[in-house]
Design a protein around this motif. Sequence first.
Motif, PDB file in Angstrom:
ATOM      1  N   VAL A   1       6.076  -4.188   4.252  1.00  0.00           N
ATOM      2  CA  VAL A   1       6.629  -3.111   3.436  1.00  0.00           C
ATOM      3  C   VAL A   1       5.622  -1.973   3.339  1.00  0.00           C
ATOM      4  CG1 VAL A   1       7.555  -2.472   1.187  1.00  0.00           C
ATOM      5  CG2 VAL A   1       7.988  -4.767   2.106  1.00  0.00           C
ATOM      6  N   CYS A   2       6.114  -0.762   3.498  1.00  0.00           N
ATOM      7  CA  CYS A   2       5.289   0.436   3.327  1.00  0.00           C
ATOM      8  C   CYS A   2       5.633   1.093   1.991  1.00  0.00           C
ATOM      9  CB  CYS A   2       5.544   1.423   4.465  1.00  0.00           C
ATOM     10  SG  CYS A   2       4.569   2.950   4.348  1.00  0.00           S
ATOM     11  N   VAL A   3       4.607   1.367   1.195  1.00  0.00           N
ATOM     12  CA  VAL A   3       4.790   2.075  -0.071  1.00  0.00           C
ATOM     13  C   VAL A   3       4.308   3.510   0.128  1.00  0.00           C
ATOM     14  CG1 VAL A   3       4.243   2.154  -2.513  1.00  0.00           C
ATOM     15  CG2 VAL A   3       4.466  -0.053  -1.366  1.00  0.00           C
ATOM     16  N   VAL A   4       5.230   4.437   0.143  1.00  0.00           N
ATOM     17  CA  VAL A   4       4.941   5.849   0.387  1.00  0.00           C
ATOM     18  C   VAL A   4       4.633   6.523  -0.938  1.00  0.00           C
ATOM     19  CG1 VAL A   4       5.898   8.017   1.251  1.00  0.00           C
ATOM     20  CG2 VAL A   4       6.403   5.868   2.433  1.00  0.00           C
ATOM     21  N   ALA A   5       3.562   7.335  -0.951  1.00  0.00           N
ATOM     22  CA  ALA A   5       3.079   7.956  -2.184  1.00  0.00           C
ATOM     23  C   ALA A   5       2.749   6.855  -3.198  1.00  0.00           C
ATOM     24  CB  ALA A   5       4.084   8.957  -2.744  1.00  0.00           C
ATOM     25  N   CYS A   6       1.883   5.946  -2.779  1.00  0.00           N
ATOM     26  CA  CYS A   6       1.606   4.721  -3.538  1.00  0.00           C
ATOM     27  C   CYS A   6       0.735   4.938  -4.761  1.00  0.00           C
ATOM     28  CB  CYS A   6       0.946   3.690  -2.622  1.00  0.00           C
ATOM     29  SG  CYS A   6      -0.727   4.146  -2.066  1.00  0.00           S
ATOM     30  N   GLY A   7       0.103   6.116  -4.884  1.00  0.00           N
ATOM     31  CA  GLY A   7      -0.735   6.361  -6.045  1.00  0.00           C
ATOM     32  C   GLY A   7      -1.886   5.379  -6.144  1.00  0.00           C
ATOM     33  N   GLN A   8      -2.101   4.844  -7.344  1.00  0.00           N
ATOM     34  CA  GLN A   8      -3.200   3.901  -7.542  1.00  0.00           C
ATOM     35  C   GLN A   8      -2.793   2.455  -7.249  1.00  0.00           C
ATOM     36  OE1 GLN A   8      -1.630   1.960  -9.995  1.00  0.00           O
ATOM     37  NE2 GLN A   8      -3.103   2.181 -11.653  1.00  0.00           N
ATOM     38  N   GLY A   9      -1.612   2.281  -6.648  1.00  0.00           N
ATOM     39  CA  GLY A   9      -1.258   0.993  -6.080  1.00  0.00           C
ATOM     40  C   GLY A   9      -0.397   0.077  -6.918  1.00  0.00           C
ATOM     41  N   ARG A  10       0.170   0.560  -8.014  1.00  0.00           N
ATOM     42  CA  ARG A  10       0.909  -0.337  -8.900  1.00  0.00           C
ATOM     43  C   ARG A  10       2.091  -1.004  -8.188  1.00  0.00           C
ATOM     44  NH1 ARG A  10       3.789   2.195 -14.077  1.00  0.00           N
ATOM     45  NH2 ARG A  10       4.738   3.353 -12.351  1.00  0.00           N
ATOM     46  N   GLU A  11       2.926  -0.226  -7.495  1.00  0.00           N
ATOM     47  CA  GLU A  11       4.072  -0.802  -6.810  1.00  0.00           C
ATOM     48  C   GLU A  11       3.634  -1.664  -5.624  1.00  0.00           C
ATOM     49  OE1 GLU A  11       4.134   2.831  -7.348  1.00  0.00           O
ATOM     50  OE2 GLU A  11       4.756   2.122  -9.339  1.00  0.00           O
ATOM     51  N   ALA A  12       2.562  -1.245  -4.956  1.00  0.00           N
ATOM     52  CA  ALA A  12       2.037  -2.044  -3.846  1.00  0.00           C
ATOM     53  C   ALA A  12       1.592  -3.414  -4.335  1.00  0.00           C
ATOM     54  CB  ALA A  12       0.877  -1.309  -3.176  1.00  0.00           C
ATOM     55  N   ARG A  13       0.918  -3.459  -5.475  1.00  0.00           N
ATOM     56  CA  ARG A  13       0.469  -4.740  -6.022  1.00  0.00           C
ATOM     57  C   ARG A  13       1.657  -5.615  -6.426  1.00  0.00           C
ATOM     58  NH1 ARG A  13      -3.275  -1.161  -8.083  1.00  0.00           N
ATOM     59  NH2 ARG A  13      -2.211  -0.957 -10.094  1.00  0.00           N
ATOM     60  N   TYR A  14       2.669  -4.995  -6.993  1.00  0.00           N
ATOM     61  CA  TYR A  14       3.855  -5.751  -7.373  1.00  0.00           C
ATOM     62  C   TYR A  14       4.498  -6.408  -6.148  1.00  0.00           C
ATOM     63  CZ  TYR A  14       8.714  -6.699  -8.338  1.00  0.00           C
ATOM     64  OH  TYR A  14       9.930  -7.314  -8.404  1.00  0.00           O
ATOM     65  N   LEU A  15       4.716  -5.632  -5.099  1.00  0.00           N
ATOM     66  CA  LEU A  15       5.375  -6.155  -3.907  1.00  0.00           C
ATOM     67  C   LEU A  15       4.519  -7.206  -3.216  1.00  0.00           C
ATOM     68  CD1 LEU A  15       6.781  -2.762  -2.640  1.00  0.00           C
ATOM     69  CD2 LEU A  15       8.154  -4.686  -3.460  1.00  0.00           C
ATOM     70  N   SER A  16       3.211  -6.978  -3.178  1.00  0.00           N
ATOM     71  CA  SER A  16       2.312  -7.958  -2.587  1.00  0.00           C
ATOM     72  C   SER A  16       2.346  -9.262  -3.381  1.00  0.00           C
ATOM     73  CB  SER A  16       0.884  -7.406  -2.529  1.00  0.00           C
ATOM     74  OG  SER A  16       0.013  -8.329  -1.939  1.00  0.00           O
ATOM     75  N   GLY A  17       2.401  -9.151  -4.695  1.00  0.00           N
ATOM     76  CA  GLY A  17       2.470 -10.331  -5.533  1.00  0.00           C
ATOM     77  C   GLY A  17       3.737 -11.145  -5.319  1.00  0.00           C
ATOM     78  N   ARG A  18       4.770 -10.512  -4.756  1.00  0.00           N
ATOM     79  CA  ARG A  18       6.025 -11.206  -4.449  1.00  0.00           C
ATOM     80  C   ARG A  18       6.068 -11.670  -3.001  1.00  0.00           C
ATOM     81  NH1 ARG A  18       9.981 -10.855  -8.230  1.00  0.00           N
ATOM     82  NH2 ARG A  18      11.643 -11.055  -6.676  1.00  0.00           N
ATOM     83  N   GLY A  19       4.930 -11.568  -2.307  1.00  0.00           N
ATOM     84  CA  GLY A  19       4.823 -12.141  -0.974  1.00  0.00           C
ATOM     85  C   GLY A  19       4.934 -11.184   0.181  1.00  0.00           C
ATOM     86  N   ALA A  20       5.066  -9.881  -0.086  1.00  0.00           N
ATOM     87  CA  ALA A  20       5.158  -8.906   0.998  1.00  0.00           C
ATOM     88  C   ALA A  20       3.781  -8.601   1.575  1.00  0.00           C
ATOM     89  CB  ALA A  20       5.806  -7.620   0.496  1.00  0.00           C
ATOM     90  N   VAL A  21       3.768  -8.182   2.833  1.00  0.00           N
ATOM     91  CA  VAL A  21       2.565  -7.660   3.481  1.00  0.00           C
ATOM     92  C   VAL A  21       2.645  -6.146   3.350  1.00  0.00           C
ATOM     93  CG1 VAL A  21       1.240  -7.511   5.613  1.00  0.00           C
ATOM     94  CG2 VAL A  21       2.540  -9.593   5.089  1.00  0.00           C
TER      95      VAL A  21
END
Length: 233
Positions: free
Chosen positions: A39-59
């Motif tokens: 999954v690509c997080v566009v305009a990810c900022g400080q990573g909040r959504e990226a951390r959420y998705l990673s915590g659910r098993g996404a790369v």
Amino acid sequence: MKARYDEVAAEYDRWVGEGSALADPTFTELTGEVDGQEVCVVACGQGREARYLSGRGAVVTGVDLSERLIELARSHEESQQLGITYLTGDAQTLDGLADASFDGVVCHLALMDIPELDATLRSMARVVRPDGWFVVSITHPCFKTPATGEITDHVDKSIRRTVGRYFVEGYWDGPGRHRDALPVGAYHRTLSTYVNALADAGLVIDRMLEPKLDTPIWREVPCLLYVRGHRVT
């Protein structure tokens, strides 16, 4: 290109929560099951959504124009190692990301901050695999326009939202109340502009949600608009 968020990165990080978890049931519902997906997080900022998705098993790969926000995202990754890759890059081009390299792409509450909508959506469509999915969310273009306010009904004392200048597209100054933590401007577009831009980019809408927020104003009309769809093959 200098990012506006570079100047407020530290304040924004504190406002978001310095590595805090995402608490957004609508985002959770629309992204769905992501375990094992890229999954690509566009305009990810400080990573909040990226951390959420990673915590659910996404790369997860996160991209943001702000070097300062990417630095903060990487510092959070050092504290809580989830295997997220963070890149400094422009959402309007996503240079350096290969075509059709992700199962899904998300852009959470950021499209209205980016000058070129069409270019951004085309770039998102380019990096997602054929029939891959996307989720985007924005401040609601029908109820957060360049001229808005609130009035109190003289009979039942309920708060009503007033809306003006809906058809005036472009940059405007002051979409929110957190001016100490956010750049003060955004780009207003009509709802039809967003829908047509998605279609032109080859991104088909499957579902739209307008959550009701628990505040006097936003119980009456939606503050946010969420869209999930897929890239046409």
